[in-house]
Design an enzyme around this catalytic site. Sequence first.
Site, PDB file in Angstrom:
ATOM      1  N   ARG A 237      51.694  31.802  30.715  1.00  0.00           N
ATOM      2  CA  ARG A 237      51.139  32.752  31.659  1.00  0.00           C
ATOM      3  C   ARG A 237      52.163  33.887  31.845  1.00  0.00           C
ATOM      4  O   ARG A 237      53.355  33.642  32.050  1.00  0.00           O
ATOM      5  CB  ARG A 237      50.853  32.081  33.012  1.00  0.00           C
ATOM      6  N   GLU A 266      46.818  41.629  33.092  1.00  0.00           N
ATOM      7  CA  GLU A 266      46.037  41.632  31.859  1.00  0.00           C
ATOM      8  C   GLU A 266      44.681  42.293  32.109  1.00  0.00           C
ATOM      9  O   GLU A 266      44.040  41.998  33.126  1.00  0.00           O
ATOM     10  CB  GLU A 266      45.847  40.202  31.345  1.00  0.00           C
ATOM     11  N   HIS A 285      46.205  38.020  24.733  1.00  0.00           N
ATOM     12  CA  HIS A 285      45.902  36.679  25.243  1.00  0.00           C
ATOM     13  C   HIS A 285      44.897  35.985  24.325  1.00  0.00           C
ATOM     14  O   HIS A 285      43.813  35.564  24.751  1.00  0.00           O
ATOM     15  CB  HIS A 285      45.370  36.759  26.672  1.00  0.00           C
TER      16      HIS A 285
HETATM   17  C1  8YV Z   1      42.169  31.662  27.653  1.00  0.00           C
HETATM   18  C2  8YV Z   1      43.986  30.215  28.381  1.00  0.00           C
HETATM   19  O1  8YV Z   1      42.661  32.552  28.554  1.00  0.00           O
HETATM   20  O2  8YV Z   1      42.960  28.123  28.354  1.00  0.00           O
HETATM   21  C3  8YV Z   1      43.737  28.889  28.969  1.00  0.00           C
HETATM   22  O3  8YV Z   1      44.334  28.631  30.038  1.00  0.00           O
HETATM   23  O4  8YV Z   1      44.810  30.946  28.838  1.00  0.00           O
HETATM   24  C4  8YV Z   1      43.223  30.701  27.200  1.00  0.00           C
HETATM   25  O5  8YV Z   1      42.668  29.699  26.494  1.00  0.00           O
HETATM   26  C5  8YV Z   1      41.062  31.014  28.348  1.00  0.00           C
HETATM   27  O6  8YV Z   1      40.657  29.950  27.617  1.00  0.00           O
HETATM   28  C6  8YV Z   1      39.934  32.053  28.532  1.00  0.00           C
HETATM   29  O7  8YV Z   1      38.690  31.470  28.449  1.00  0.00           O
END
Ligand code: 8YV
Length: 325
Positions: A237, A266, A285
């Site tokens: 994160r 973001e 991301h």
């Molecule tokens: C994507 C993520 O942001 O799973 C998470 O925590 O950060 C990433 O896989 C998320 O899945 C968005 O759908």
Amino acid sequence: MKPSIVLYKKLPADLHKRLEQRFSIVEFDGITEENRPQVLEALQQAEGLLGSGGAINKALLDHAPNLRGVSTISVGYDNFDVKELTRRAIPLMHTPTALTDTVADTVMALVLSTARRVVEVANRVKNGEWNENVGESWFGVDIHHKTLGIVGMGRIGLAVAQRAHFGFDMPILYNARSQHKEAETRFGARKCDLDTLLQESDYVCVILPMSDETFHLIGKEQFAKMKSSAILISAGRGPVIDEQALIAALQNGTIHAAGLDVFEQEPVAKDSPLLKMPNVVALPHVGSATHETRYAMAACAVDNLIAALTGEVKEFCVNPEVLKK
Ligand code: 8YV
């Protein structure tokens, strides 16, 4: 009368059908300022909520008196007020296993592309700059046999260690709250304090969830402890990294380069200095963003919501204390 659910992320048709057979669905494209009034109205009757992103907090939950289950298509859940969900005895379900290998692959892609300047060098070729045998201005740095420091040895950290050990002969250091015997026996990983990891690692890979204790864990003081030849990789994160301190560290040569898949805000600001630095690889991301993995995550989240609303939860619950014994 089928129970009502609010779905705020588009699903593949077959998964949507799995929900339609059981629930009446009110759908939205995310939870935004524009559609918030309609979302809150739909939540009045909703017993379930499924999607990803958005701030699922008291202000929203106060409009959802019948909510019995929430399912996120993600492993991270820092956008959820877990304490408030638990106070209301609402299980929060997530998808911790579906994305592990894909995110670990993305981490290694960031290591390789940042170390060998793949984006920058490939663009120079496309710009017609390759006119003779390459000289030092095209050189990157090695990955094999260099030391990888993993901050956060969870599922993804372990998968990264596996890749680094077997694929690139990298000695592995890790910093985590508890010892990880599997990482130590299978990949020779060595547990150490954060300062030691920062001082000894050629690649510092931060794969931590966002929490009060991890916020800005890596800042000016930590960058100063890193080798000036070191490369930071951030794939958990964004707010775990103090981004202003990172910008300064890169501008001052405190560290060599950075490979980033996550940012404090973001999408990252279009005028962020990070986007103008040749020694920064910035991804939007995309850690889990493959067709296969996003389908697997959505399928898991659909099954999780069904389990939560039918009282059949066996795994993947963030707050299992709310489950009726
Ligand atoms: C994507 C993520 O942001 O799973 C998470 O925590 O950060 C990433 O896989 C998320 O899945 C968005 O759908």
